[in-house]
Design a protein around this motif. Structure first.
Motif, PDB file in Angstrom:
ATOM      1  N   ASP A 181       0.773  -1.304  -0.014  1.00  0.00           N
ATOM      2  CA  ASP A 181       0.002   0.108  -0.003  1.00  0.00           C
ATOM      3  C   ASP A 181       0.918   1.206   0.131  1.00  0.00           C
ATOM      4  N   ASP A 182       2.217   1.115  -0.035  1.00  0.00           N
ATOM      5  CA  ASP A 182       3.170   2.347  -0.442  1.00  0.00           C
ATOM      6  C   ASP A 182       4.076   2.060  -1.649  1.00  0.00           C
ATOM      7  N   GLU A 183       3.105   1.307  -2.528  1.00  0.00           N
ATOM      8  CA  GLU A 183       3.793   1.258  -3.918  1.00  0.00           C
ATOM      9  C   GLU A 183       3.105   1.821  -4.944  1.00  0.00           C
ATOM     10  N   GLU A 184       3.648   2.250  -6.170  1.00  0.00           N
ATOM     11  CA  GLU A 184       2.634   2.459  -7.419  1.00  0.00           C
ATOM     12  C   GLU A 184       3.455   1.637  -8.692  1.00  0.00           C
ATOM     13  N   ALA A 185       2.231   1.253  -9.237  1.00  0.00           N
ATOM     14  CA  ALA A 185       2.857   0.152 -10.428  1.00  0.00           C
ATOM     15  C   ALA A 185       2.530   0.887 -11.674  1.00  0.00           C
ATOM     16  N   PRO A 186       3.523   1.231 -12.626  1.00  0.00           N
ATOM     17  CA  PRO A 186       3.354   1.607 -13.923  1.00  0.00           C
ATOM     18  C   PRO A 186       2.426   0.699 -14.626  1.00  0.00           C
ATOM     19  N   GLU A 187       2.107   1.294 -15.741  1.00  0.00           N
ATOM     20  CA  GLU A 187       1.081   0.427 -16.641  1.00  0.00           C
ATOM     21  C   GLU A 187       1.388  -0.705 -17.138  1.00  0.00           C
ATOM     22  N   GLY A 188       2.655  -1.191 -17.263  1.00  0.00           N
ATOM     23  CA  GLY A 188       3.251  -2.339 -18.042  1.00  0.00           C
ATOM     24  C   GLY A 188       3.513  -3.289 -16.785  1.00  0.00           C
ATOM     25  N   TRP A 189       3.379  -3.051 -15.630  1.00  0.00           N
ATOM     26  CA  TRP A 189       3.841  -3.949 -14.559  1.00  0.00           C
ATOM     27  C   TRP A 189       3.409  -5.287 -14.533  1.00  0.00           C
ATOM     28  N   LEU A 190       1.979  -5.368 -14.483  1.00  0.00           N
ATOM     29  CA  LEU A 190       1.527  -6.857 -14.356  1.00  0.00           C
ATOM     30  C   LEU A 190       1.749  -7.516 -15.536  1.00  0.00           C
ATOM     31  N   ALA A 191       1.783  -6.897 -16.873  1.00  0.00           N
ATOM     32  CA  ALA A 191       2.054  -7.742 -18.082  1.00  0.00           C
ATOM     33  C   ALA A 191       3.387  -8.332 -18.149  1.00  0.00           C
ATOM     34  N   ALA A 192       4.395  -7.245 -17.495  1.00  0.00           N
ATOM     35  CA  ALA A 192       5.825  -7.749 -17.388  1.00  0.00           C
ATOM     36  C   ALA A 192       6.131  -8.997 -16.368  1.00  0.00           C
ATOM     37  N   LEU A 193       5.307  -9.061 -15.267  1.00  0.00           N
ATOM     38  CA  LEU A 193       5.543 -10.477 -14.375  1.00  0.00           C
ATOM     39  C   LEU A 193       4.918 -11.348 -15.098  1.00  0.00           C
ATOM     40  N   LEU A 194       3.736 -11.264 -15.922  1.00  0.00           N
ATOM     41  CA  LEU A 194       3.253 -12.608 -16.434  1.00  0.00           C
ATOM     42  C   LEU A 194       3.822 -12.817 -17.736  1.00  0.00           C
ATOM     43  N   ALA A 195       4.536 -12.190 -18.305  1.00  0.00           N
ATOM     44  CA  ALA A 195       5.591 -12.494 -19.484  1.00  0.00           C
ATOM     45  C   ALA A 195       6.731 -13.287 -18.974  1.00  0.00           C
ATOM     46  N   ALA A 196       7.325 -13.037 -17.813  1.00  0.00           N
ATOM     47  CA  ALA A 196       8.454 -13.645 -17.215  1.00  0.00           C
ATOM     48  C   ALA A 196       7.883 -15.165 -16.684  1.00  0.00           C
ATOM     49  N   GLN A 197       6.713 -15.016 -15.961  1.00  0.00           N
ATOM     50  CA  GLN A 197       6.180 -16.305 -15.449  1.00  0.00           C
ATOM     51  C   GLN A 197       6.167 -17.394 -16.731  1.00  0.00           C
ATOM     52  N   LYS A 198       5.597 -16.766 -17.805  1.00  0.00           N
ATOM     53  CA  LYS A 198       5.312 -17.704 -18.793  1.00  0.00           C
ATOM     54  C   LYS A 198       6.694 -18.234 -19.560  1.00  0.00           C
ATOM     55  N   GLN A 199       7.662 -17.075 -19.690  1.00  0.00           N
ATOM     56  CA  GLN A 199       8.988 -17.529 -20.222  1.00  0.00           C
ATOM     57  C   GLN A 199       9.748 -18.595 -19.440  1.00  0.00           C
ATOM     58  N   PHE A 200       9.665 -18.491 -18.321  1.00  0.00           N
ATOM     59  CA  PHE A 200      10.458 -19.404 -17.377  1.00  0.00           C
ATOM     60  C   PHE A 200       9.668 -20.491 -16.609  1.00  0.00           C
ATOM     61  N   GLU A 201       8.360 -20.228 -17.010  1.00  0.00           N
ATOM     62  CA  GLU A 201       7.374 -21.312 -16.040  1.00  0.00           C
ATOM     63  C   GLU A 201       7.655 -21.332 -14.718  1.00  0.00           C
ATOM     64  N   ALA A 202       8.035 -19.912 -14.281  1.00  0.00           N
ATOM     65  CA  ALA A 202       8.355 -19.901 -12.780  1.00  0.00           C
ATOM     66  C   ALA A 202       6.926 -19.866 -11.949  1.00  0.00           C
ATOM     67  N   ASP A 203       7.327 -20.377 -10.729  1.00  0.00           N
ATOM     68  CA  ASP A 203       6.357 -20.396  -9.459  1.00  0.00           C
ATOM     69  C   ASP A 203       6.168 -19.116  -8.814  1.00  0.00           C
ATOM     70  N   VAL A 204       7.231 -18.419  -8.889  1.00  0.00           N
ATOM     71  CA  VAL A 204       7.296 -17.019  -8.319  1.00  0.00           C
ATOM     72  C   VAL A 204       8.066 -16.156  -9.055  1.00  0.00           C
ATOM     73  N   VAL A 205       7.557 -14.765  -9.453  1.00  0.00           N
ATOM     74  CA  VAL A 205       8.235 -13.871 -10.100  1.00  0.00           C
ATOM     75  C   VAL A 205       8.522 -12.529  -9.391  1.00  0.00           C
ATOM     76  N   PHE A 206       9.643 -11.951  -9.353  1.00  0.00           N
ATOM     77  CA  PHE A 206       9.693 -10.809  -8.673  1.00  0.00           C
ATOM     78  C   PHE A 206      10.231  -9.670  -9.338  1.00  0.00           C
ATOM     79  N   GLY A 207       9.835  -8.549  -9.233  1.00  0.00           N
ATOM     80  CA  GLY A 207      10.337  -7.375  -9.900  1.00  0.00           C
ATOM     81  C   GLY A 207      11.087  -6.179  -9.089  1.00  0.00           C
ATOM     82  N   PRO A 208      11.817  -5.197  -9.641  1.00  0.00           N
ATOM     83  CA  PRO A 208      12.615  -4.194  -9.020  1.00  0.00           C
ATOM     84  C   PRO A 208      11.691  -3.087  -8.330  1.00  0.00           C
ATOM     85  N   VAL A 209      12.082  -2.544  -7.152  1.00  0.00           N
ATOM     86  CA  VAL A 209      11.362  -1.680  -6.580  1.00  0.00           C
ATOM     87  C   VAL A 209      12.171  -0.415  -6.394  1.00  0.00           C
TER      88      VAL A 209
END
Length: 308
Positions: free
Chosen positions: A96-124
């Protein structure tokens, strides 16, 4: 109604301004159909202080917004209460102290699909207001998360804020977070550590970054050094949970050496007015936390009933 593809979860406690920013940033997500999304906001205040704000924001939302009131204090309690209501095959956490740019969720999902990942992390990216001058570089660094420049698999894990979890990979898909970390945090470390032991795949998505705007009370050296001390306690505490006495001894000795070396350097830097003083003091505090990790030295940042 079919279950949504992704459940966005935002835990909150008496941060209505930050919550509003975080929630509205989820409304602006691009690259994924709104019909595949829902937002769950879990209010961890004793009183439902965020309910009116969430209900007002829901009127603006392009997807369903679910308000959950979890009056029992504790970060694990809050996350589990939201998980129990979320219906998505994937769970995306935003603080609740974070703000996500417009492409945030799509980037997480793209990495999940690319690596068949169980968890994906992004920069803060920590962001301090203009009036913060003293130790500004350190404070913004402290509230940031830095990782590789390229998307890739990881052999380690980060915290829950700005992450995407594959629900079917969780040890418990409804209540995966341990209540033993309600008061000190690190419930995500316990979860991801257990998942790592079971062979989970972690991935990094450098384009899935978010801003973090800490509340002013946290933008002080007093707060961050205490928090660094608590972070340092993590490895020793984890070994204690596993009854790994050799591991405890190892981390305590490492921590003692770090505290001594970095503490001496920090003292010298302060005497000469070096801007690196805060960074070095942080490392000393993390070392000391590894050494002083048990009962009376535990610092409680979560799970406390706020003053009324």
């Amino acid at each position: 109604m079919s279950a949504p593809h992704v459940s966005l979860i935002i835990p909150t406690q008496r941060r209505l301004e930050g919550l509003t920013t975080a929630v509205r940033s989820t409304f602006r997500q691009q690259g994924i159909e709104a019909s595949n999304l829902e937002l769950v906001v879990v209010d961890n205040d004793v009183q439902p202080s965020a309910q009116a704000t969430v209900e007002a924001l829901a009127a603006e939302a392009p997807f369903p917004v679910i308000y959950v009131h979890e009056p029992e204090p504790g970060v694990a309690n809050a996350r589990n209460a939201a998980m129990a209501k979320a219906r998505g095959a994937f769970i995306a956490f935003l603080d609740d102290d974070e703000e996500a740019p417009e492409g945030w969720l799509a980037a997480l999902l793209a990495a999940q699909k690319q690596f068949e990942a169980d968890v994906v992390f992004g920069p803060v990216r920590g962001r301090a207001p203009a009036e913060i001058a003293r130790h500004r570089g350190y404070l913004e660094w402290f509230f940031s998360r830095v990782g590789p420049a390229e998307a890739q698999l990881l052999d380690h894990y980060y915290g829950c804020g700005d992450s995407l979890l594959k629900r079917s990979s969780l040890p418990d898909p409804v209540a995966p977070f341990s209540a033993i970390r309600n008061h000190i945090g690190g419930e995500d470390d316990l979860l991801f550590g257990a998942m790592k032991d079971r062979g989970a795949r972690f991935a990094w998505a450098p384009d899935a970054w978010v801003w973090e705007d800490p509340v002013p009370a946290r933008l002080t050296l007093d707060y961050t050094i205490r928090r660094a001390f608590a972070y340092g306690q993590g490895p020793s505490s984890a070994c204690a949970i596993q009854h790994d006495r050799l591991g405890i001894a190892r981390w305590m000795l490492i921590g003692l050496a770090q505290a001594a070396v970095y503490g001496a350097v920090a003292l010298a830097q302060r005497l000469i007015g070096s801007e690196r003083y805060a960074f070095t003091l942080d490392r000393a505090a993390r070392g000391l936390g590894k050494t002083l990790w048990w009962g009376p030295f535990k610092i409680h940042f979560y799970g406390l009933r706020p003053a009324t």
